[in-house]
Design an enzyme around this catalytic site. Structure first.
Site, short mmCIF file in Angstrom:
data_model
loop_
_atom_site.label_atom_id
_atom_site.label_comp_id
_atom_site.label_asym_id
_atom_site.label_seq_id
_atom_site.Cartn_x
_atom_site.Cartn_y
_atom_site.Cartn_z
N HIS A 61 -4.51 -4.04 11.04
CA HIS A 61 -4.09 -3.40 9.83
C HIS A 61 -3.89 -1.86 10.16
O HIS A 61 -3.02 -1.04 9.31
CB HIS A 61 -5.42 -3.65 8.90
CG HIS A 61 -5.27 -2.90 7.61
ND1 HIS A 61 -5.90 -1.78 7.22
CD2 HIS A 61 -4.37 -2.85 6.54
CE1 HIS A 61 -5.78 -1.38 6.05
NE2 HIS A 61 -4.78 -2.03 5.62
N GLU A 64 -0.66 -1.21 11.21
CA GLU A 64 0.59 -1.44 10.10
C GLU A 64 0.50 -0.07 9.45
O GLU A 64 1.89 0.53 9.03
CB GLU A 64 -0.08 -2.46 9.12
CG GLU A 64 0.80 -2.62 8.02
CD GLU A 64 -0.15 -2.70 6.66
OE1 GLU A 64 0.24 -2.16 5.66
OE2 GLU A 64 -0.86 -3.71 6.55
N HIS A 65 -0.48 0.74 9.21
CA HIS A 65 -0.32 2.21 8.59
C HIS A 65 0.34 2.95 9.40
O HIS A 65 1.17 3.88 9.06
CB HIS A 65 -1.89 2.49 8.27
CG HIS A 65 -2.45 2.04 7.09
ND1 HIS A 65 -2.91 2.89 6.16
CD2 HIS A 65 -2.89 0.85 6.68
CE1 HIS A 65 -3.31 2.15 4.85
NE2 HIS A 65 -3.21 0.86 5.48
N GLU A 141 -10.12 3.08 2.50
CA GLU A 141 -9.55 1.87 1.59
C GLU A 141 -10.57 1.07 1.69
O GLU A 141 -10.79 0.21 0.79
CB GLU A 141 -8.13 1.60 2.56
CG GLU A 141 -7.85 0.20 2.06
CD GLU A 141 -6.42 -0.18 2.83
OE1 GLU A 141 -6.00 -1.42 2.52
OE2 GLU A 141 -6.01 0.44 3.38
#
Length: 453
Positions: A61, A64-65, A141
């Site tokens: 993840h 991905e950022h 997040e």
């Protein structure tokens, strides 16, 4: 009134998608839809959080950022701005089994999207300062989506208890203490190993032909060499046979209501025997989907033990699937009484099965969903991309409605008896109790199920 039968969609969908492979091993799927001069362009990498090295949770993840930072051609933060200036939209998401990047643009911008996506497949640049800044973003997040959400915390704890060995027990977003230690080199190692054309699927739906897509794909993605280090077989730890039901209780003053959840281990469409996954889909449509389901009618409408209740079957995983149940207790009703009522509904299905009328209604509902979702470019692209990323074929994807239509009531009953197995389950209670957990300020830095960026 629309009467839906297998023949109603078979001609339209049986050969809807075309597929081919580039010389470097990249799979390509094209789903033509010429109603408007718009396309959805998606790149699916066959890697997700379940493929992470133990101790590096959250790196899929995190990367991905970072993919939205910079390349040799695109300055920091400009990727999405370029898409926007071209009149398009873009985003990305990470799951346990796949990571996907997508744009929706006018047809004449498709070549530019392929050029940009191919560029960041191999030329990502990661500045140390940018990496540290983005690490703070994913930590925040997690705090906002998981640590400040009692229901999400319960879900996270239940998954950790359900999976004793499979990496599905680790949240997609990662465990906070491991996320806080992720480095630029961790991201680069993951990127260089998994981000390659022979580990990716290109899906394009919209106003295009296969020949048009092939020409553009060969001119962009086709120039990238394959990575021989990526294995075509994804090997992961497997679950031991379940021998004991698991239970947990989360007390949290932020919880608004008393609620319960239960998850069962179940096969997925990838791991199930022929017909089993379809039977589980129909089982949970009848048992737990919507206000006409057995669980809702019994707990909410008739007995008024719960303010809401239901269930679902998730069968899209590479390693396996889950059956999930939930209920929010009505005021003053103890959770054990709510749980017992759900168990009564399930026991009746296991013993007596479902009716032909229930089964027919569930099939019609699924076929209607399939037809309506086929009207949406992005949904179509996701349907093919996600399924192919976990190893299913175009024929299996397009044959799903026919497979659903062939399921019998006896097969649904057998699936219920086999997979509503308490020994393969975890049950969780969420209790709004001031004496329960540490307050947020006392926690080191806590948690979500990562998906959209």
């Amino acid at each position: 009134m629309l009467a839906l039968t297998p023949d109603a969609y078979a001609t339209d969908s049986a050969t809807r998608a075309s597929e081919f492979k580039l010389e470097n091993g990249m799979d390509v799927v094209v789903i033509p839809d010429h109603r408007a001069p718009v396309v959805t362009h998606m790149v699916w990498y066959k890697v997700g959080s379940a493929d992470e090295v133990r101790g590096k949770s959250g790196i899929a993840h995190f990367l991905e950022h970072l993919m939205f930072k910079s390349t040799d051609k695109i300055p920091v933060g400009e990727f999405s701005k370029i898409v926007s200036r071209l009149g398009g939209q873009d985003n990305a998401f990470t799951g346990h089994d796949t990571t996907a990047y997508f744009q929706r643009v006018a047809k004449d911008r498709l070549g530019k999207m392929m050029e940009m996506e191919a560029d960041r497949m191999v030329h990502l640049r990661l500045d140390e300062k940018e990496v540290l800044t983005e690490r703070d973003v994913i930590l925040e997040e997690r705090r906002s989506r998981i640590d400040n959400n009692p229901s999400a915390l319960l879900d996270e704890q239940m998954n950790a208890a359900l999976y004793l060995n499979d990496p599905y027990g680790t949240p997609v977003i990662g465990w906070y203490h491991e996320m806080a230690q992720l480095t630029r080199q961790d991201a680069l190692n993951f990127y260089k190993h998994y981000y390659a054309p022979n580990n990716a699927i290109l899906v394009v739906s919209g106003d295009v032909t296969p020949d048009e897509v092939k020409k553009l794909a060969e001119a962009t993605y086709g120039k990238i060499p394959a990575n021989p280090e990526v294995s075509s077989v994804r090997k992961r730890p497997s679950e031991p046979p379940p021998i004991a039901a698991r239970r947990l209780e989360l007390k949290d003053p932020r919880a608004g209501n008393f609620s319960m959840q239960r998850y069962y281990l179940a096969p997925s469409y990838v791991t199930a025997k022929p017909g089993e996954a379809e039977a589980l889909d129909l089982l949970m449509k009848i048992a737990g989907s919507g206000t006409t389901s057995r669980i809702y009618k019994k707990l909410v409408v008739e007995s008024k033990l719960a303010s809401s209740a239901g269930g679902d079957y998730s069968g899209s995983g590479l390693d396996g699937g889950t059956i999930s149940l939930y209920a929010v207790a009505a005021d003053g009703v103890p959770l054990p009484k709510v749980e017992a009522a759900i168990d009564d509904v399930l026991a009746d299905i296991v013993k007596n099965g479902v009716t032909d009328a229930e089964l027919a209604r569930a099939k019609r509902s699924y076929l209607a969903d399939y037809v309506y979702e086929s009207d949406n470019q992005a949904t179509l692209a996701r349907r093919y991309g996600w399924n192919m990323a976990v190893g299913r074929t175009v024929a299996e994807i397009e044959g799903w409605p026919d497979a659903i239509s062939k399921v019998t009531a006896d097969e649904v009953k057998k699936a219920a008896g086999k997979y509503l197995n308490m020994r393969a389950s975890v049950t969780g209670y969420l209790v709004p109790d001031e004496s329960g957990v540490a307050q947020a300020d006392d926690l080191p830095s806590p948690s979500p199920n990562g998906v959209l960026r």
